[in-house]
Design a protein around this motif. Sequence first.
Motif, PDB file in Angstrom:
ATOM      1  N   SER A 110       0.858  -1.180   0.000  1.00 41.39           N
ATOM      2  CA  SER A 110       0.000   0.000   0.000  1.00 41.39           C
ATOM      3  C   SER A 110       0.896   1.231   0.000  1.00 41.39           C
ATOM      4  O   SER A 110       2.093   1.134   0.324  1.00 41.39           O
ATOM      5  N   ALA A 111       0.325   2.357  -0.341  1.00 43.76           N
ATOM      6  CA  ALA A 111       1.114   3.582  -0.320  1.00 43.76           C
ATOM      7  C   ALA A 111       1.388   4.016   1.120  1.00 43.76           C
ATOM      8  O   ALA A 111       2.427   4.602   1.418  1.00 43.76           O
ATOM      9  N   PHE A 112       0.472   3.708   1.998  1.00 41.55           N
ATOM     10  CA  PHE A 112       0.687   4.014   3.421  1.00 41.55           C
ATOM     11  C   PHE A 112       1.932   3.263   3.915  1.00 41.55           C
ATOM     12  O   PHE A 112       2.848   3.843   4.500  1.00 41.55           O
ATOM     13  N   ASN A 113       1.930   1.961   3.629  1.00 42.47           N
ATOM     14  CA  ASN A 113       3.077   1.108   3.934  1.00 42.47           C
ATOM     15  C   ASN A 113       4.375   1.625   3.334  1.00 42.47           C
ATOM     16  O   ASN A 113       5.438   1.572   3.950  1.00 42.47           O
ATOM     17  N   VAL A 210       8.683  13.304  -3.024  1.00 38.97           N
ATOM     18  CA  VAL A 210       7.351  13.766  -3.435  1.00 38.97           C
ATOM     19  C   VAL A 210       6.380  12.590  -3.418  1.00 38.97           C
ATOM     20  O   VAL A 210       6.566  11.607  -4.131  1.00 38.97           O
ATOM     21  N   ASP A 211       5.351  12.700  -2.567  1.00 38.27           N
ATOM     22  CA  ASP A 211       4.285  11.695  -2.509  1.00 38.27           C
ATOM     23  C   ASP A 211       3.211  12.130  -3.504  1.00 38.27           C
ATOM     24  O   ASP A 211       2.441  13.045  -3.242  1.00 38.27           O
ATOM     25  N   ASP A 212       3.192  11.449  -4.649  1.00 35.97           N
ATOM     26  CA  ASP A 212       2.303  11.885  -5.730  1.00 35.97           C
ATOM     27  C   ASP A 212       1.054  11.000  -5.832  1.00 35.97           C
ATOM     28  O   ASP A 212       0.575  10.715  -6.930  1.00 35.97           O
ATOM     29  N   ALA A 213       0.521  10.608  -4.683  1.00 31.67           N
ATOM     30  CA  ALA A 213      -0.649   9.717  -4.651  1.00 31.67           C
ATOM     31  C   ALA A 213      -1.802  10.267  -5.500  1.00 31.67           C
ATOM     32  O   ALA A 213      -2.453   9.519  -6.220  1.00 31.67           O
ATOM     33  N   HIS A 214      -2.033  11.577  -5.404  1.00 30.43           N
ATOM     34  CA  HIS A 214      -3.139  12.179  -6.161  1.00 30.43           C
ATOM     35  C   HIS A 214      -2.671  12.818  -7.469  1.00 30.43           C
ATOM     36  O   HIS A 214      -3.465  13.440  -8.167  1.00 30.43           O
ATOM     37  N   GLY A 215      -1.382  12.679  -7.776  1.00 23.64           N
ATOM     38  CA  GLY A 215      -0.863  13.280  -9.006  1.00 23.64           C
ATOM     39  C   GLY A 215      -0.653  12.253 -10.118  1.00 23.64           C
ATOM     40  O   GLY A 215      -0.947  12.507 -11.282  1.00 23.64           O
ATOM     41  N   LEU A 242      -0.755   2.782  -6.165  1.00 29.22           N
ATOM     42  CA  LEU A 242      -1.365   1.906  -7.178  1.00 29.22           C
ATOM     43  C   LEU A 242      -2.868   1.802  -6.938  1.00 29.22           C
ATOM     44  O   LEU A 242      -3.573   1.059  -7.605  1.00 29.22           O
ATOM     45  N   SER A 243      -3.349   2.563  -5.938  1.00 31.25           N
ATOM     46  CA  SER A 243      -4.744   2.409  -5.509  1.00 31.25           C
ATOM     47  C   SER A 243      -5.666   3.518  -5.997  1.00 31.25           C
ATOM     48  O   SER A 243      -6.868   3.362  -5.970  1.00 31.25           O
ATOM     49  N   LYS A 244      -5.112   4.635  -6.441  1.00 31.30           N
ATOM     50  CA  LYS A 244      -5.983   5.753  -6.821  1.00 31.30           C
ATOM     51  C   LYS A 244      -6.200   5.728  -8.333  1.00 31.30           C
ATOM     52  O   LYS A 244      -7.005   4.931  -8.802  1.00 31.30           O
ATOM     53  N   ALA A 245      -5.470   6.547  -9.100  1.00 33.53           N
ATOM     54  CA  ALA A 245      -5.691   6.522 -10.552  1.00 33.53           C
ATOM     55  C   ALA A 245      -5.441   5.128 -11.138  1.00 33.53           C
ATOM     56  O   ALA A 245      -6.099   4.728 -12.090  1.00 33.53           O
TER      57      ALA A 245
HETATM   58  C1  LIG Z   1      -4.140   7.946  -0.273  1.00 30.19           C
HETATM   59  C2  LIG Z   1      -2.800   8.411   0.061  1.00 30.19           C
HETATM   60  C3  LIG Z   1      -1.829   7.538   0.567  1.00 30.19           C
HETATM   61  C4  LIG Z   1      -2.156   6.117   0.929  1.00 30.19           C
HETATM   62  O1  LIG Z   1      -2.492   5.359  -0.177  1.00 30.19           O
HETATM   63  P1  LIG Z   1      -2.930   3.841  -0.046  1.00 30.19           P
HETATM   64  O2  LIG Z   1      -2.392   3.178  -1.251  1.00 30.19           O
HETATM   65  O3  LIG Z   1      -4.423   3.852  -0.015  1.00 30.19           O
HETATM   66  O4  LIG Z   1      -2.338   3.289   1.202  1.00 30.19           O
HETATM   67  C5  LIG Z   1      -0.564   8.038   0.774  1.00 30.19           C
HETATM   68  N1  LIG Z   1      -0.252   9.328   0.523  1.00 30.19           N
HETATM   69  C6  LIG Z   1      -1.153  10.199   0.054  1.00 30.19           C
HETATM   70  C7  LIG Z   1      -0.763  11.624  -0.210  1.00 30.19           C
HETATM   71  C8  LIG Z   1      -2.460   9.779  -0.181  1.00 30.19           C
HETATM   72  O5  LIG Z   1      -3.360  10.651  -0.632  1.00 30.19           O
END
Ligand SMILES: *Cc1c(COP(=O)(O)O)cnc(C)c1O
Length: 397
Positions: A110-113, A210-215, A242-245
């Motif tokens: 996960s991205a959190f991980n 850079v945490d690009d989760a939403h980018g 890998l969970s958002k877009a």
């Molecule tokens: C959603 C999010 C995460 C966590 O993503 P998961 O894959 O759901 O664990 C991490 N960083 C940012 C900025 C997020 O928006």
Amino acid sequence: MTSKVLTEFLETGLGELKSKGLLNTIDVLSSANGPKIQVGGKELINLASNNYLGFATRPELIEAAKAATDKYGVGAGAVRTINGTLDIHIELEKQIAEFKGTEAAIAFQSAFNCNMGAISAVMKKGDAIISDELNHASIIDGCRLSGAKILRAKHQDMTDLERVAKEATESGAYNKIMYITDGVFSMDGDIAKLPEIAKIAEKYNLITYVDDAHGSGVTGNGAGTVAAFGLQDKIDFQMGCLSKAIGVVGGYVAGSKTLIDWLKSQARPFLFSTSLTPGAAAAAKEAFVLMHEHPEFNKTLIENGNYFKAELKKAGFDTGKSETPITPVILGDEEKTQEFSKRLIEEGVYVKPIVFPTVPLGRGRVRAMPTAAHTKEMLDDAVAIFTKVGKEIGLIN
Ligand SMILES: *Cc1c(COP(=O)(O)O)cnc(C)c1O
């Protein structure tokens, strides 16, 4: 028998949360998480997901997951270093690196991980991390876990960043200093000022993350925020979801081969938690192929985002200063925000209220996320419902 100490702690805590209105209510979907969803037997236009490209229900990804599940089974069987590395994990990582324009990449469950593991693998006691005050919870927790000194910088304030970087450097107190930021901030949809950040980082020798989760999949024609500014060789960690877009599950860091080699031997979730399921790895890999071959998914997402924001603005709503499809509708007052989202759901639009402490007091909002999978008709219906409810509770005229 249950522990009396625990029961007392939990009951008091739950009571406090409830009285502050902070107790989560969790809705259950009885359908796929698409542009329309079923909640409580009712069909609603869904504007609450991070499924930006609609990939969570794409046939190509579903097929890839099925094929990989048939071939490898449902679970990877072990952590990566023991015998949980399948060839599809390596293929996925190659695909990510290629997409991100880096030498290598590492995937996490996960991205959190990923944030927990990657930050703490590099930053240690004796180091400092400068963190934007609105960074995501997983960044905050990853920084805490590392044991490094955390220095807050005001949100997107480059003067403040420079001040903190200068003081930290001149103090001589730290072995190394990192600057970490969201690429796209999920509550307001604003984009990190990476060109200025890269300059400050160069001047003060900062490691950049850079945490690009939403980018990723969204900005820079889908390549992400770092690529949008052409800064692939200036940013050390391009981290993403890998969970958002991408529509599946998991997280990753793309960067130099040296960095990825280090993370593969030091990032604890990589070492001590079972790897992505074969189906997830294969579906995520397919998502990158699809994004590359079909830029129209990203194009539609951006068009839908711009259209929806413009229509809401036209109707008189305050949609803040978003530079991405993230559409905050800012109401301010917390109770009004709760009421607004409750009425929207009753009328057929699913959005969630976001209030203190997720955003500052008096900055309550609902956050709408149009995706590439929404039709214009769905967006028009949603705008009509927003307008009706907005007038009803005196938000707009
Ligand atoms: C959603 C999010 C995460 C966590 O993503 P998961 O894959 O759901 O664990 C991490 N960083 C940012 C900025 C997020 O928006």
